[in-house]
Motif scaffolding. Structure first.
Motif, PDB file in Angstrom:
ATOM      1  N   LYS A   1       0.834  -1.201   0.000  1.00 25.06           N
ATOM      2  CA  LYS A   1       0.000   0.000   0.000  1.00 25.06           C
ATOM      3  C   LYS A   1       0.875   1.259   0.000  1.00 25.06           C
ATOM      4  O   LYS A   1       0.522   2.267  -0.630  1.00 25.06           O
TER       5      LYS A   1
ATOM      6  N   GLU B   1       1.945   1.976  -3.533  1.00 25.14           N
ATOM      7  CA  GLU B   1       0.805   2.483  -4.307  1.00 25.14           C
ATOM      8  C   GLU B   1       0.598   3.968  -4.046  1.00 25.14           C
ATOM      9  O   GLU B   1       0.343   4.754  -4.971  1.00 25.14           O
TER      10      GLU B   1
ATOM     11  N   ARG C   1      -5.822   3.503 -11.437  1.00 20.74           N
ATOM     12  CA  ARG C   1      -5.799   2.753 -10.179  1.00 20.74           C
ATOM     13  C   ARG C   1      -5.367   1.305 -10.432  1.00 20.74           C
ATOM     14  O   ARG C   1      -4.583   0.735  -9.677  1.00 20.74           O
ATOM     15  N   SER C   2      -5.922   0.735 -11.511  1.00 19.19           N
ATOM     16  CA  SER C   2      -5.575  -0.645 -11.841  1.00 19.19           C
ATOM     17  C   SER C   2      -4.103  -0.765 -12.211  1.00 19.19           C
ATOM     18  O   SER C   2      -3.423  -1.716 -11.806  1.00 19.19           O
TER      19      SER C   2
ATOM     20  N   GLU D   1      -1.936  -0.650  -9.058  1.00 17.42           N
ATOM     21  CA  GLU D   1      -1.960  -1.921  -8.344  1.00 17.42           C
ATOM     22  C   GLU D   1      -1.151  -2.978  -9.094  1.00 17.42           C
ATOM     23  O   GLU D   1      -0.452  -3.792  -8.483  1.00 17.42           O
TER      24      GLU D   1
ATOM     25  N   GLN E   1       1.990  -4.971  -7.559  1.00 20.01           N
ATOM     26  CA  GLN E   1       1.903  -6.428  -7.422  1.00 20.01           C
ATOM     27  C   GLN E   1       3.008  -7.137  -8.202  1.00 20.01           C
ATOM     28  O   GLN E   1       3.607  -8.102  -7.716  1.00 20.01           O
TER      29      GLN E   1
END
Length: 778
Positions: free
Chosen positions: A569, A572, A632-633, A636, A640
């Motif tokens: 997080k 991000e 946002r995608s 992430e 990841q």
């Protein structure tokens, strides 16, 4: 101090306030009547026998217990109702704990007190058998026990909580205030034995004082200690259904066997008639049944005709009503044509709420009549622990997991008790404190107390200081390779034609190519810089976890080393704002280009925006919702992929160390693991940063062009593809250079930069260009 009331003295009209003490009012009233009980509970006692308001004599006293006993033994629906109520209570987790409503008293209860009660209630006594008999009050109206103590090592202990049948309680004795003081049991044992033990005149009657017994009076009304059976409301339906079954059994027998019609001879006598009647009465079905008649007699079997009355719908109705008596309508679902899944969940939840009330009531009686007297004998004037039932009813695991997923760690903080609670529900092995703490550390959460946290931090600093000298040179080399923080942008301008791979077009002459190129490069470097900062935190976390795993000597420990969600997080939060900023810069470049074309046109142009107004990234812009979701995608995805790459590298290199050196690893081995993680992340991060900066920038350009086109139609409906900024133009990008497509058409979005098949692996610098309409001049 007595309470003081105020009243206005209106008798003399002066309006003065007169203070009146409550004790004064008591003296003026019949104070003696307020200090004693004058009424009664409503139930009459005649020599210990209760005369209640039950209008059906079959349901009162000992006869009532026998009737309810017959109901539960002979009817499947009644038995199912009782099982539905009893089994969840038996399956509940009954625990001894400190009272939750008084923190001061709870703090005084020691572990010795709790262990003492646990030993007496759960070890010396078969608690499950105790509960089963206690819940016989559900059908009998009441249940009761005799307490038997034993003295060991100077302490009183419970030797037995002996169950006593409700049918053996003969008389109830109360004082003037209707409080129960003793009961009389009429036993069925031999009189001689009882006389030798107690010396009573009637060997079958035993008097037991209140402090000797425990009584559960279910649904007690007033001073009726016999309570009221759960089956009282079901009795009518059971009675009717039982008679219907009897009649239906006779009907089936008549349909199957038939009715014999016997014809006597013309000259018959009384003996013939008696013989015929005997044959008719004894007529039954059987594999070898037969009858022999004298000459002249005739026998014919008359079969029943017409359709039989269907009683099943009536029986089903009464079954449903019996279930309602215990709020257990759900036991009928599947046997009728009514009842949905949603209705089943609602009725089940309400039923379990009712069971919670039942267990709370039972806990209060056990606390009052079993635990607290035992504590008062052994620990006088000490706070007393309480019995409490938990885990009443079934829990929907899908709903529970969905709720935890929605709330996350914002509302529920993970701890060992919560994890073991979930593990227990899933029938998984429980975790001890050490294993939980190690797992939390691997996830980046310590799980320690503040003092332990401070000690761990000091130890961590000591270890870091010890290896700082060995890592100084290597850290310095890594620092040189990291991108420096972004500095201020150079002056805006348009790149010279000699620096481009082809001559710019008229539209491209209005594009600040130098600014755009610098924006993309600097944004990529800023993302890289922030990624590298978090990367070092990641590698330090994984280094600590790998070191512990290697020391354990187990391969499984290495594979369990991971990053926590908070680590991901944090990255991000570093990357997402930069992508949003690029999106906005893409919007502003389109505004500047359209304004530049308007100035070059020489006429006054009405623009639907002002350059000094900064763009806002919001959901109501054309494509704004999709752009927000995409960025946002993408954020992430970046995190990841980098997290997975870092962890996989740590696992791979650490496993090599474990295989070749076992637990004899050195600090150099750990430094090598860190170096491998560092280099692998840096390569992956640069590729992803380059691709995502181009995508965010172009999304902003497309969104602003769509807004301008929708606001006044000032730009052409087509857009032109430009790859002029690519220093090393690949074939796919070069093939689309100069191509025009309708704005927001499927083909437009299909080849929107960065191109999916770009040979630069995401380093695409292509973009769409937009042209001012000539008809837009006013």
């Amino acid at each position: 101090m007595n309470a003081v009331t105020e009243k206005v003295d209106n008798a003399n009209g002066n309006g003065h306030v007169v203070l009146e003490d409550d004790s004064t009012k008591l003296k003026k009233s019949q104070s003696s009547t307020l200090l004693r009980e004058m009424g009664s509970g409503g139930v009459s006692f005649f020599g210990g026998l209760i005369d209640n308001d039950e209008f059906n004599n079959d349901l009162s006293g000992k006869k009532g217990v026998e009737t309810y006993d017959k109901m539960r033994r002979t009817d499947a629906q009644v038995q199912a109702l009782l099982y539905a109520v009893q089994l969840p209570v038996l399956a509940a987790d009954w625990v001894i704990q400190r009272p939750k409503d008084n923190e001061e008293e709870a703090a005084k209860i020691t572990d010795e007190h709790i262990a003492f009660v646990q030993d007496n209630l759960f070890i010396r006594v078969d608690f499950q058998a105790f509960l089963r008999h206690a819940m016989s009050c559900l059908w009998a109206g009441f249940s009761w026990f005799e307490k038997v103590y034993v003295i060991e090592d100077g302490q009183w202990h419970i030797a037995k909580l002996s169950p006593r049948l409700a049918s053996t309680l003969y008389k109830w004795w109360t004082d003037e205030s209707d409080n129960l003081i003793r009961v009389t049991q009429r036993t069925k044992t031999t009189g001689n034995r009882k006389k030798r033990v107690r010396g009573e005149s009637d060997p079958n009657e035993v008097d037991l004082q209140k402090d000797k017994i425990v009584v559960f009076s279910f649904q007690q009304e007033g001073n009726n200690y016999e309570g009221m059976s759960l089956l009282r409301g079901a009795y009518k339906h059971w009675f009717i259904k039982d008679n219907i079954y009897r009649i239906d059994a006779i009907r089936h027998e008549r349909f199957a066997i038939g009715v014999p019609h016997i014809e006597l001879p013309e000259e018959w006598d009384t003996d013939d008639l008696l013989a015929a009647q005997k044959i008719g009465k004894n007529w039954k079905g059987g594999s070898q049944s037969y009858v022999v008649t004298p000459q002249g007699w005739g026998i014919e079997i008359i079969q029943m005709t017409g359709s039989a009355l269907d009683v099943m719908s009536t029986i089903q109705h009464h079954n449903e009503e019996i279930a309602k008596a215990g709020l257990a309508q759900f036991i009928n679902f599947g046997t009728t044509q009514t009842g949905t899944r949603a209705l089943g969940e609602v009725t089940t939840n309400f039923f379990y709420d009712a069971l919670l009330a039942l267990t709370n009531w039972m806990s209060e009686i056990i606390n009052r009549d079993v635990i607290w007297p035992l504590m008062d004998i052994n620990f006088p004037n000490q706070p007393r622990p309480v019995l409490q039932a938990t885990d009443i009813g079934a829990i929907s695991m899908s709903e529970l997991l969905a709720a935890l997923r929605i709330m996350g760690d914002t509302f529920i903080t993970p701890d060992l008790e919560l994890e073991n609670r979930l593990r227990g529900l899933l029938n998984l092995p429980l975790k001890d404190n050490d294993a939980f703490r190690e797992d939390q550390e691997r996830r980046g959460v310590s799980g320690r107390t503040p003092d332990e946290e401070e000690e761990a931090e000091i130890a961590k600093e000591d270890r870091a200081e010890e290896r700082s000298e060995r890592q100084a040179d290597k850290a310095s080399e890594r620092k040189k390779k990291e991108p420096a923080p972004v500095v201020a942008a150079p002056p805006a301008g348009r790149v010279a034609a000699s620096e481009l791979w082809r001559e710019p077009t008229d539209i491209e002459s209005h594009v600040a190519l130098t600014d755009i190129e610098y924006t993309l490069d600097s944004s990529r470097d800023r993302i890289m810089h922030r990624v590298m900062v978090v990367r070092d935190e990641w590698t330090e976390t994984l280094r600590t976890g790998v070191e512990r795993a290697l020391a354990s000597g187990r391969f499984s420990e290495i594979m369990m080393t991971d990053l926590g969600s908070m680590d991901e997080k944090r990255m991000e939060n570093h990357i997402r704002p930069l992508l949003f900023e690029l999106y906005q810069k893409g919007q502003m470049t389109v505004r500047s280009e359209i304004a530049s074309q308007a100035v070059a046109a020489g006429d006054q142009i009405v623009l639907p925006f002002r350059l000094e107004d900064g763009p806002l990234l919001r959901d109501d812009t054309v494509g704004g919702t999709e752009a927000l979701a995409i960025m946002r995608s993408r954020t992430e995805d970046i995190v990841q992929r980098l997290s997975r790459k870092t962890v996989e590298t740590a696992h791979r290199v650490a496993l090599d160390v474990q295989r070749t050196k076992g637990s004899d690893f050195t600090e150099d081995d750990l430094d090598n693991i860190v170096n491998e993680m560092t280099s692998s992340v840096e390569k992956e991060a640069r590729l992803m940063a380059t691709k995502n900066t181009s995508e965010a920038f172009n999304l902003g350009r497309v969104a602003e062009a769509s807004n301008i086109a929708g606001a006044g139609g000032l730009i052409e409906s087509t857009a032109t593809f430009s790859s002029i900024l690519d220093d090393h133009n690949c074939n796919p990008c070069k093939a689309h250079d100069g191509q025009t497509e309708t704005l927001n058409s499927p083909r437009f979005h299909e080849i929107s930069p960065p191109l999916i098949n770009c040979e630069g692996r995401g380093a695409c610098r292509c973009m769409w260009l937009y042209t001012l309409k000539s008809s837009g001049r006013v």
